[in-house]
Design a protein around this motif. Structure first.
Motif, PDB file in Angstrom:
ATOM      1  N   LEU A   1     -13.445   6.878   0.155  1.00  0.00           N
ATOM      2  CA  LEU A   1     -12.675   6.223   1.241  1.00  0.00           C
ATOM      3  C   LEU A   1     -11.470   5.354   0.691  1.00  0.00           C
ATOM      4  CD1 LEU A   1     -14.829   5.063   4.121  1.00  0.00           C
ATOM      5  CD2 LEU A   1     -13.290   7.258   3.944  1.00  0.00           C
ATOM      6  N   THR A   2     -11.941   4.435  -0.505  1.00  0.00           N
ATOM      7  CA  THR A   2     -10.887   3.825  -1.053  1.00  0.00           C
ATOM      8  C   THR A   2      -9.977   4.821  -2.098  1.00  0.00           C
ATOM      9  OG1 THR A   2     -12.633   1.922  -1.273  1.00  0.00           O
ATOM     10  CG2 THR A   2     -10.639   1.585  -2.684  1.00  0.00           C
ATOM     11  N   LEU A   3     -10.349   5.618  -2.573  1.00  0.00           N
ATOM     12  CA  LEU A   3      -9.640   6.508  -3.382  1.00  0.00           C
ATOM     13  C   LEU A   3      -8.828   7.159  -2.529  1.00  0.00           C
ATOM     14  CD1 LEU A   3     -10.818   8.747  -6.313  1.00  0.00           C
ATOM     15  CD2 LEU A   3      -9.706   9.792  -4.514  1.00  0.00           C
ATOM     16  N   ASN A   4      -8.947   7.704  -1.608  1.00  0.00           N
ATOM     17  CA  ASN A   4      -8.026   8.441  -0.599  1.00  0.00           C
ATOM     18  C   ASN A   4      -6.830   7.528  -0.096  1.00  0.00           C
ATOM     19  OD1 ASN A   4      -9.469  10.802  -0.674  1.00  0.00           O
ATOM     20  ND2 ASN A   4     -10.834  10.275   1.228  1.00  0.00           N
ATOM     21  N   LEU A   5      -7.308   6.026   0.244  1.00  0.00           N
ATOM     22  CA  LEU A   5      -6.327   5.265   0.639  1.00  0.00           C
ATOM     23  C   LEU A   5      -5.153   4.790  -0.573  1.00  0.00           C
ATOM     24  CD1 LEU A   5      -5.223   2.834   2.475  1.00  0.00           C
ATOM     25  CD2 LEU A   5      -7.037   1.380   1.307  1.00  0.00           C
ATOM     26  N   VAL A   6      -5.918   4.847  -1.740  1.00  0.00           N
ATOM     27  CA  VAL A   6      -4.903   4.685  -3.121  1.00  0.00           C
ATOM     28  C   VAL A   6      -4.053   5.749  -3.273  1.00  0.00           C
ATOM     29  CG1 VAL A   6      -4.674   3.992  -5.512  1.00  0.00           C
ATOM     30  CG2 VAL A   6      -6.502   3.135  -4.148  1.00  0.00           C
ATOM     31  N   ASP A   7      -4.468   6.988  -2.905  1.00  0.00           N
ATOM     32  CA  ASP A   7      -3.966   8.395  -2.960  1.00  0.00           C
ATOM     33  C   ASP A   7      -2.560   8.315  -2.131  1.00  0.00           C
ATOM     34  OD1 ASP A   7      -5.557   9.086  -4.944  1.00  0.00           O
ATOM     35  OD2 ASP A   7      -6.392  10.748  -3.685  1.00  0.00           O
ATOM     36  N   GLU A   8      -2.673   7.666  -1.103  1.00  0.00           N
ATOM     37  CA  GLU A   8      -1.671   7.754   0.073  1.00  0.00           C
ATOM     38  C   GLU A   8      -0.664   6.656  -0.293  1.00  0.00           C
ATOM     39  OE1 GLU A   8      -3.514   7.018   3.994  1.00  0.00           O
ATOM     40  OE2 GLU A   8      -4.635   8.684   3.916  1.00  0.00           O
ATOM     41  N   ILE A   9      -1.179   5.547  -0.930  1.00  0.00           N
ATOM     42  CA  ILE A   9      -0.241   4.352  -1.125  1.00  0.00           C
ATOM     43  C   ILE A   9       0.558   4.641  -2.444  1.00  0.00           C
ATOM     44  CG2 ILE A   9       0.025   1.875  -1.955  1.00  0.00           C
ATOM     45  CD1 ILE A   9      -2.651   1.338  -0.249  1.00  0.00           C
ATOM     46  N   THR A  10       0.083   5.291  -3.286  1.00  0.00           N
ATOM     47  CA  THR A  10       0.747   5.603  -4.858  1.00  0.00           C
ATOM     48  C   THR A  10       1.253   7.032  -4.678  1.00  0.00           C
ATOM     49  OG1 THR A  10      -1.226   6.388  -5.746  1.00  0.00           O
ATOM     50  CG2 THR A  10      -0.719   4.002  -5.686  1.00  0.00           C
ATOM     51  N   ALA A  11       1.244   7.878  -3.582  1.00  0.00           N
ATOM     52  CA  ALA A  11       1.482   9.203  -3.582  1.00  0.00           C
ATOM     53  C   ALA A  11       1.365   9.833  -4.654  1.00  0.00           C
ATOM     54  CB  ALA A  11       3.233   9.234  -3.487  1.00  0.00           C
ATOM     55  N   THR A  12      -0.176   9.917  -5.320  1.00  0.00           N
ATOM     56  CA  THR A  12      -0.692  10.370  -6.489  1.00  0.00           C
ATOM     57  C   THR A  12      -1.909  10.987  -5.890  1.00  0.00           C
ATOM     58  OG1 THR A  12      -1.632   8.630  -7.393  1.00  0.00           O
ATOM     59  CG2 THR A  12       0.538   9.099  -8.199  1.00  0.00           C
TER      60      THR A  12
ATOM     61  N   VAL B   1      -5.413  -5.706  -3.119  1.00  0.00           N
ATOM     62  CA  VAL B   1      -4.877  -6.872  -3.947  1.00  0.00           C
ATOM     63  C   VAL B   1      -4.088  -6.457  -5.302  1.00  0.00           C
ATOM     64  CG1 VAL B   1      -5.506  -9.148  -5.229  1.00  0.00           C
ATOM     65  CG2 VAL B   1      -6.265  -8.905  -2.904  1.00  0.00           C
ATOM     66  N   ASN B   2      -4.953  -5.633  -5.869  1.00  0.00           N
ATOM     67  CA  ASN B   2      -4.186  -4.913  -7.027  1.00  0.00           C
ATOM     68  C   ASN B   2      -2.803  -4.377  -7.137  1.00  0.00           C
ATOM     69  OD1 ASN B   2      -4.657  -4.544 -10.002  1.00  0.00           O
ATOM     70  ND2 ASN B   2      -5.281  -2.488  -9.435  1.00  0.00           N
ATOM     71  N   LEU B   3      -3.024  -3.583  -6.035  1.00  0.00           N
ATOM     72  CA  LEU B   3      -1.958  -2.560  -5.848  1.00  0.00           C
ATOM     73  C   LEU B   3      -0.634  -3.494  -5.331  1.00  0.00           C
ATOM     74  CD1 LEU B   3      -3.407   0.447  -4.077  1.00  0.00           C
ATOM     75  CD2 LEU B   3      -2.739   0.157  -6.301  1.00  0.00           C
ATOM     76  N   SER B   4      -1.061  -4.580  -4.528  1.00  0.00           N
ATOM     77  CA  SER B   4       0.066  -5.167  -3.958  1.00  0.00           C
ATOM     78  C   SER B   4       0.726  -6.143  -5.072  1.00  0.00           C
ATOM     79  CB  SER B   4      -0.267  -6.197  -2.764  1.00  0.00           C
ATOM     80  OG  SER B   4      -1.266  -7.215  -3.160  1.00  0.00           O
ATOM     81  N   ALA B   5       0.042  -6.305  -6.203  1.00  0.00           N
ATOM     82  CA  ALA B   5       0.612  -7.077  -7.338  1.00  0.00           C
ATOM     83  C   ALA B   5       1.321  -6.172  -8.126  1.00  0.00           C
ATOM     84  CB  ALA B   5      -0.693  -7.765  -7.940  1.00  0.00           C
TER      85      ALA B   5
END
Length: 513
Positions: A252-263, A298-302
Motif C-alpha cells: 500500500l505504501t509502495l503504491n502511494l509513493v508511485d502515485e506521488i512520484t509518478a514512477t 515525511v521523507n517525500l515531503s522533505a
C-alpha cells in the motif's frame, strides 16, 4: 505515462544531496520515538525497536522495491507479536520474525504479492482500528506506578505532572503542523518536554525507568528455541500474519509513493527486501517491521527522491544507539506517551465511521468482530483469519443467491433451462431445486451460456442430475458447456449437445487423473 523507477542505484540521476541528507535526519528523528514506544508497548527491550529501525531501514533503502520508501519497527507488525511475547517469551518472537521473513521472501520469489490484496477492506479496517485502540489503551499503563510490589494508579502531584506533560505533548503534535511543516512535530514535542523536565528539574518517569537503551552494534544471536514441530506450531500463525500485515502495509505504501512520484516501483523486490530485513532482525536482536507510511510521507515531503535519505536515516539511528544512549535514557515517558496517543489517533481509520451507514451489514459485522478480537485477545493473527473466513463465507452465500433459471418450452415441446450465475459448492442446492423432473417433457436442455461451472461440487451436481433424468427415461442436453467440464461429466457422455462455435474456453480449477 509514468516513468519506471531505476532498478537500483542510478548514478546518472541528479540527486539533491541537501534534500536527501536533511530528509534522512528528519526521518531518523521521527522514527526513533515510535520505535522505542512500540518496543515498550510490546514488552520488548527498547533497544530492539532501535535495532529494528536501523536494520529494516538500511536493508530496504539499499535493496527495496523503490527509492523514497522508508521502513522501520512498525506498530502493525509488532502488535501481532504481543500475544506471542506474553505466552512464550522473547526467543520465540525472534524465531517468528525469522519465519515471517522467509514467508515474505517466498512471496517475492514466486511473485505472489498481488494476492496480499485479497484481504477484504472490512478486515483491514477492523485490525487497524483494533491496533489503534490497543496502542491507546497501552499508554494508560504509564499512569501507573509500583507501590509495595503492586501496581497502583498515580495520584496527587505525580498524576498532575504526568497528565500535564502528556497533554502538552499532544497539543504540540496537534498544533505545530498548522504553523509549519518544516520540522517533525513529534520530535519538537519530545525536545520541548525534555527541555522543560530537565530545566525545571521535574521528577517524572523516564525511559531509564523502563529499561536501558545503551548498546553497541546489533549482536548476532540465534533464537534459542527447540527446532521441532511443536515450535513451528507455536510461531507459524504469528509469522504468517506478521508477513501478511507487513506486505500489505508495504505494498500500500509502495503504491502511494508511485502515485506521488509518478514512477513505478517493483513490488516483488520489495517483498524480498522486507523478508531479508526481517530475517536479519531475528538474528540480530531486532523486533522486525515493515514500511512506515508516516515516515515515508515525511521523507517525500522533505524532497527526497533517491535511496540516500533512507540510508542516512538508518545510519543516524545506529550512531545514536552507539553514542547517544545517555541522552535517550533521560527522555520523559510522558513525551513518548503523548506521541503514541497521537499515533493511535492517526492510525484509527476514521473514514470507517463516516461510511458505516453506507456499508453492507455483513461488512460492518466483520470489521467490528475483527477489531474486538484484536482488542480483547491481542491476537491479530486470529482476528484476521476469522475475518477473512467470514468474509469468504459471506461472499459465497451472496454469490449462491445469484443463481437463477429462465424456463420455457419451445415449439418442438423441448423444455429449456437458461442458467444465470455461477454453479459452485454454495449454489448447488438452489440449482438442483430449480428443476421439475416429474413434469418435464422427455427432452430437456440446460443452457450454460450465461453461467459457469466453478468447482467439483458443481460438476458432481450435474452428474447426479443427469442420472436422475436418465432413470426417469428422459434425455438431458447440456449446452454451452466447456471442454474440461464435459470431460468430467462421465454420466452424461452420450447426452451432451455442444455448440462448438459458442462454447466458452474457461477451465475448471481441478485436476483429473
Amino acid at each position: 505515462m509514468s516513468k519506471t523507477a531505476p532498478p537500483f542505484f542510478d548514478f546518472s540521476q541528479k540527486i539533491n544531496y541537501k534534500n536527501e541528507i536533511f530528509a534522512g535526519l528528519t526521518v531518523a528523528m521521527t522514527m526513533m520515538p515510535e520505535s522505542l514506544s512500540f518496543a515498550i508497548l510490546a514488552g520488548f527491550p527498547p533497544l530492539m525497536g532501535l535495532y529494528a529501525a536501523f536494520i529494516m531501514g538500511l536493508v530496504t533503502a539499499i535493496f527495496g522495491g523503490r527509492p523514497g520508501l522508508i521502513s522501520g519497527g512498525a506498530g502493525a507488525t509488532v502488535v501481532v507479536l504481543i500475544a506471542l511475547m506474553k505466552s512464550n517469551g522473547l526467543e520465540y518472537v525472534f524465531a517468528a520474525v525469522v519465519l515471517a521473513g522467509i514467508f515474505q521472501i517466498l512471496v517475492g520469489i514466486f511473485k505472489l504479492g498481488k494476492f496480499i490484496r485479497l484481504v477484504p477492506q472490512p478486515v483491514m479496517y477492523g485490525f487497524v482500528n483494533g491496533l489503534a485502540v490497543i496502542i491507546f489503551m497501552a499508554q494508560l499503563k504509564q499512569f501507573k506506578t509500583m507501590v509495595n510490589g503492586h501496581e497502583a494508579w498515580l495520584s496527587g502531584t505525580p498524576l498532575l505532572i504526568m497528565g500535564g506533560l502528556v497533554a502538552l505533548t499532544i497539543a504540540i503534535v496537534f498544533i505545530l503542523p498548522r504553523i509549519t511543516k518544516a520540522v517533525p512535530p513529534s520530535l519538537v514535542a519530545i525536545v520541548i518536554v525534555f527541555a522543560i523536565v530537565l530545566g525545571f528539574g521535574i521528577e517524572t518517569k523516564t525511559v531509564r525507568d523502563i529499561a536501558a537503551v545503551s548498546g553497541g552494534f546489533p549482536p548476532f544471536h540465534i533464537p534459542a528455541v527447540p527446532l521441532n514441530w511443536a515450535t513451528l506450531q507455536i510461531i507459524f500463525p504469528y509469522a504468517l500474519i506478521m508477513a501478511g500485515v507487513g506486505l500489505t502495509e508495504g505494498l500500500l505504501t509502495l503504491n502511494l509513493v508511485d502515485e506521488i512520484t509518478a514512477t513505478r516501483g517493483n513490488s516483488n523486490r520489495e517483498c524480498i527486501a522486507q523478508g531479508s530485513a526481517n530475517i536479519l532482525n531475528g538474528f540480530f536482536f531486532g523486533m522486525g517491521g515493515c514500511p512506515m507510511i508516516a515516515q515515508t510521507l515525511v521523507n517525500l515531503s522533505a524532497g527526497a527522491r533517491a535511496r540516500l535519505s533512507g540510508i542516512i536515516a538508518s545510519l543516524t539511528i545506529l550512531v545514536i544507539i552507539l553514542f547517544g544512549a545517555p541522552v535517550i535514557e533521560r527522555v520523559p515517558m510522558a513525551a513518548l506517551t503523548g506521541v503514541m496517543i497521537m499515533v493511535a489517533i492517526g492510525t484509527f481509520e476514521w473514514v470507517s465511521l463516516r461510511i458505516i451507514n453506507k456499508m453492507p451489514r455483513h461488512d460492518i459485522f466483520v470489521g467490528i468482530l475483527v477489531a474486538l478480537i484484536t482488542i480483547w485477545l491481542h491476537n491479530l493473527a486470529l482476528a484476521v483469519l476469522i475475518g477473512v473466513i467470514i468474509s469468504a463465507l459471506v461472499f459465497a452465500w451472496e454469490s449462491a443467491k445469484r443463481i437463477r433459471a429462465r424456463k420455457y418450452v419451445d415449439e418442438a415441446g423441448i423444455k429449456h433451462y437458461e442458467i444465470f450465475g455461477p454453479l459452485f459448492f454454495g449454489s448447488v442446492m438452489a440449482f438442483t431445486e430449480k428443476f421439475d423432473l416429474d413434469t418435464d417433457p422427455e427432452q430437456v436442455v440446460i443452457d450454460f451460456k450465461e453461467s459457469r461451472v466453478a468447482d467439483m461440487s458443481g460438476i458432481e451436481a450435474l452428474n447426479k442430475l443427469t442420472q436422475r433424468y436418465r432413470k426417469a427415461g428422459k434425455v438431458l442436453h447440456l449446452k454451452h458447456l466447456s471442454d474440461d467440464c464435459r470431460t468430467l461429466l462421465k454420466n452424461a457422455d452420450n447426452v451432451i449437445e455442444v455448440n462448438i462455435l459458442e462454447d466458452p474456453a474457461y477451465h475448471v480449477a481441478i485436476e483429473t487423473k
